[in-house]
Design a protein around this motif. Structure first.
Motif, PDB file in Angstrom:
ATOM      1  N   PHE A 107      17.085 -16.962  44.366  1.00 55.95           N
ATOM      2  CA  PHE A 107      17.607 -17.817  44.124  1.00 55.95           C
ATOM      3  C   PHE A 107      16.277 -18.990  44.796  1.00 55.95           C
ATOM      4  O   PHE A 107      16.102 -19.618  43.909  1.00 55.95           O
ATOM      5  CB  PHE A 107      19.275 -17.945  44.692  1.00 55.95           C
ATOM      6  N   ASP A 108      16.610 -19.126  46.091  1.00 52.05           N
ATOM      7  CA  ASP A 108      15.779 -20.499  46.466  1.00 52.05           C
ATOM      8  C   ASP A 108      15.561 -20.439  47.944  1.00 52.05           C
ATOM      9  O   ASP A 108      16.317 -18.917  48.577  1.00 52.05           O
ATOM     10  CB  ASP A 108      16.955 -21.744  46.584  1.00 52.05           C
ATOM     11  N   SER A 109      14.745 -21.013  48.278  1.00 49.06           N
ATOM     12  CA  SER A 109      14.372 -21.260  50.173  1.00 49.06           C
ATOM     13  C   SER A 109      14.656 -22.342  51.163  1.00 49.06           C
ATOM     14  O   SER A 109      14.654 -23.035  50.450  1.00 49.06           O
ATOM     15  CB  SER A 109      13.008 -20.389  50.107  1.00 49.06           C
ATOM     16  N   PHE A 110      14.810 -22.234  51.869  1.00 52.20           N
ATOM     17  CA  PHE A 110      15.116 -22.783  52.601  1.00 52.20           C
ATOM     18  C   PHE A 110      14.436 -23.143  54.177  1.00 52.20           C
ATOM     19  O   PHE A 110      14.829 -22.110  54.477  1.00 52.20           O
ATOM     20  CB  PHE A 110      16.873 -23.078  53.093  1.00 52.20           C
ATOM     21  N   THR A 111      14.308 -24.348  54.595  1.00 60.69           N
ATOM     22  CA  THR A 111      14.039 -24.540  55.526  1.00 60.69           C
ATOM     23  C   THR A 111      15.217 -24.264  56.880  1.00 60.69           C
ATOM     24  O   THR A 111      15.514 -24.218  58.228  1.00 60.69           O
ATOM     25  CB  THR A 111      13.534 -26.135  56.169  1.00 60.69           C
ATOM     26  N   ASP A 112      16.306 -24.856  57.149  1.00 59.77           N
ATOM     27  CA  ASP A 112      17.878 -25.559  57.383  1.00 59.77           C
ATOM     28  C   ASP A 112      18.551 -24.522  57.276  1.00 59.77           C
ATOM     29  O   ASP A 112      18.634 -23.609  56.110  1.00 59.77           O
ATOM     30  CB  ASP A 112      18.063 -26.563  56.792  1.00 59.77           C
ATOM     31  N   ARG A 113      18.628 -23.503  58.167  1.00 59.39           N
ATOM     32  CA  ARG A 113      20.355 -22.585  58.385  1.00 59.39           C
ATOM     33  C   ARG A 113      21.641 -22.630  57.019  1.00 59.39           C
ATOM     34  O   ARG A 113      21.785 -22.094  56.481  1.00 59.39           O
ATOM     35  CB  ARG A 113      20.281 -21.147  59.062  1.00 59.39           C
ATOM     36  N   ASN A 114      21.530 -23.713  58.014  1.00 56.96           N
ATOM     37  CA  ASN A 114      23.172 -24.449  56.857  1.00 56.96           C
ATOM     38  C   ASN A 114      23.257 -24.422  55.668  1.00 56.96           C
ATOM     39  O   ASN A 114      24.201 -24.607  55.453  1.00 56.96           O
ATOM     40  CB  ASN A 114      23.706 -25.987  58.322  1.00 56.96           C
ATOM     41  N   GLU A 115      22.075 -25.210  55.448  1.00 54.73           N
ATOM     42  CA  GLU A 115      21.605 -25.925  53.816  1.00 54.73           C
ATOM     43  C   GLU A 115      21.852 -24.122  52.874  1.00 54.73           C
ATOM     44  O   GLU A 115      22.316 -24.678  52.274  1.00 54.73           O
ATOM     45  CB  GLU A 115      20.822 -26.524  53.582  1.00 54.73           C
ATOM     46  N   ALA A 116      21.025 -23.049  53.514  1.00 54.42           N
ATOM     47  CA  ALA A 116      20.390 -22.020  53.019  1.00 54.42           C
ATOM     48  C   ALA A 116      22.165 -21.558  52.915  1.00 54.42           C
ATOM     49  O   ALA A 116      22.547 -21.353  51.815  1.00 54.42           O
ATOM     50  CB  ALA A 116      19.679 -21.243  53.889  1.00 54.42           C
ATOM     51  N   ILE A 117      23.008 -21.386  53.984  1.00 53.42           N
ATOM     52  CA  ILE A 117      24.473 -20.576  53.961  1.00 53.42           C
ATOM     53  C   ILE A 117      25.795 -21.167  52.949  1.00 53.42           C
ATOM     54  O   ILE A 117      26.345 -20.936  52.121  1.00 53.42           O
ATOM     55  CB  ILE A 117      25.359 -20.617  55.124  1.00 53.42           C
ATOM     56  N   ASN A 118      25.449 -22.503  52.257  1.00 55.44           N
ATOM     57  CA  ASN A 118      26.089 -23.626  52.241  1.00 55.44           C
ATOM     58  C   ASN A 118      26.107 -23.463  50.377  1.00 55.44           C
ATOM     59  O   ASN A 118      27.176 -23.069  49.934  1.00 55.44           O
ATOM     60  CB  ASN A 118      26.140 -25.073  52.453  1.00 55.44           C
TER      61      ASN A 118
END
Length: 302
Positions: A273-284
């Motif tokens: 769906f999308d990719s993130f640099t921050d794990r917390n942002e990805a989990i949310n």
């Protein structure tokens, strides 16, 4: 076929293992911690949870079984389905032991409760590390006493005359040697300075003329910094690449920054769906997607 053994193997490599039509085991990395009551230091590990909403087949478990057993993907999928039926029947009466992963039970609302096996650490970076017990440490501040020099006085003794003369002669020879070295050094510095002045005058008097100078070239250099995004919300893994591209286009129409993130070791093309640099942002974002778009989405860390 013991399905629990394959799940156990995959938990060392992946953050989410889905058992189709049953649920998924999800791992989260937690750092080292200290239990102050027992004075025990625990190494980093993977914390395992169970999500009964993760039921859609992503192909990971079936591909691994097919490769390990040297059978087709269809036969591996059927074997998983049979194991799931057996698990569901057993859960109605007794707790279900999933190998060394943990124990599953049903509560009064027929919800699956998972109790992980805390003796197994699935974090490969902590392989060989175990909990360490140590005695409590107390710090003592050592008082440092100042050192007082002790001067011993002795009776003055007369120095013989010949020692005085020898010392005087040694001092004169040393001064003479040092003075000669200083003179030679100053002389060399003067010669070098004169040579540098002559060379500088020649350079200043020289004139350089270029009849046809080349035009000035302007280079526009753009430095691109690639931002690494290791956390991916996986929408699915596909055997056919065209299906993966179709999935990417569908997600982009919904407004997601979807893309193909690669092909796993079982030959499946993974779409995020999308990719993130921050794990917390990805989990949310994962929780939001699971509630609104797809309950089978899971988090992959590369």
């Amino acid at each position: 076929m013991n399905l629990a053994n394959y799940i156990n193997d995959l938990l060392y490599r992946y953050n989410c293992i889905i058992i189709p039509n049953f649920g998924g085991f999800v791992t989260n990395k937690i750092g080292a911690k200290i239990d102050e009551d027992s004075h025990t230091i625990y190494p980093p590990k993977k914390q395992i949870t169970f999500n009964s909403h993760l039921k859609e087949n992503d192909g990971l478990l079936a591909n691994y079984i097919a490769t390990s057993e040297n059978i087709s993907f269809e036969k591996a999928s059927k074997a998983i389905d049979l194991a799931v039926i057996e698990w569901k029947n057993k859960l109605q009466t007794t707790p279900l032991q999933i190998g060394s992963v943990g124990v599953l039970t049903l509560n009064e609302r027929d919800q699956i409760i998972f109790e992980p096996n805390k003796t197994v650490n699935y974090l490969t970076a902590s392989f060989g590390l175990s909990a360490i017990e140590s005695a409590s440490l107390k710090r003592y501040q050592e008082q440092v006493k100042p050192l007082i020099p002790v001067i011993h006085t002795t009776a003055k003794k007369e120095i013989p005359a010949f020692i005085k003369y020898a010392a005087t002669a040694a001092i004169l020879l040393t001064l003479s040697f040092v003075g000669n070295n200083i003179y030679q050094h100053n002389k060399q510095q003067t010669i070098l300075a004169n040579q540098e002045n002559v060379i500088e005058k020649k350079i200043q008097s020289a004139t350089f003329v270029i009849a046809n100078p080349l035009p000035t070239i302007e280079l526009n250099v753009v430095k691109e910094i690639e931002i690494v995004k290791p956390f991916h919300i996986v929408a699915g893994a596909f055997q056919v690449a065209k299906n993966a591209e179709k999935k990417v286009n569908q997600l982009k129409e919904l407004g997601y920054n979807a893309k193909i993130i690669g092909v796993n070791k079982w030959g499946l093309t993974e779409v995020s769906f999308d990719s993130f640099t921050d794990r917390n942002e990805a989990i949310n974002s994962l929780y939001k997607i699971q509630k609104t778009v797809s309950a089978d989405a899971w988090l992959l860390t590369k």
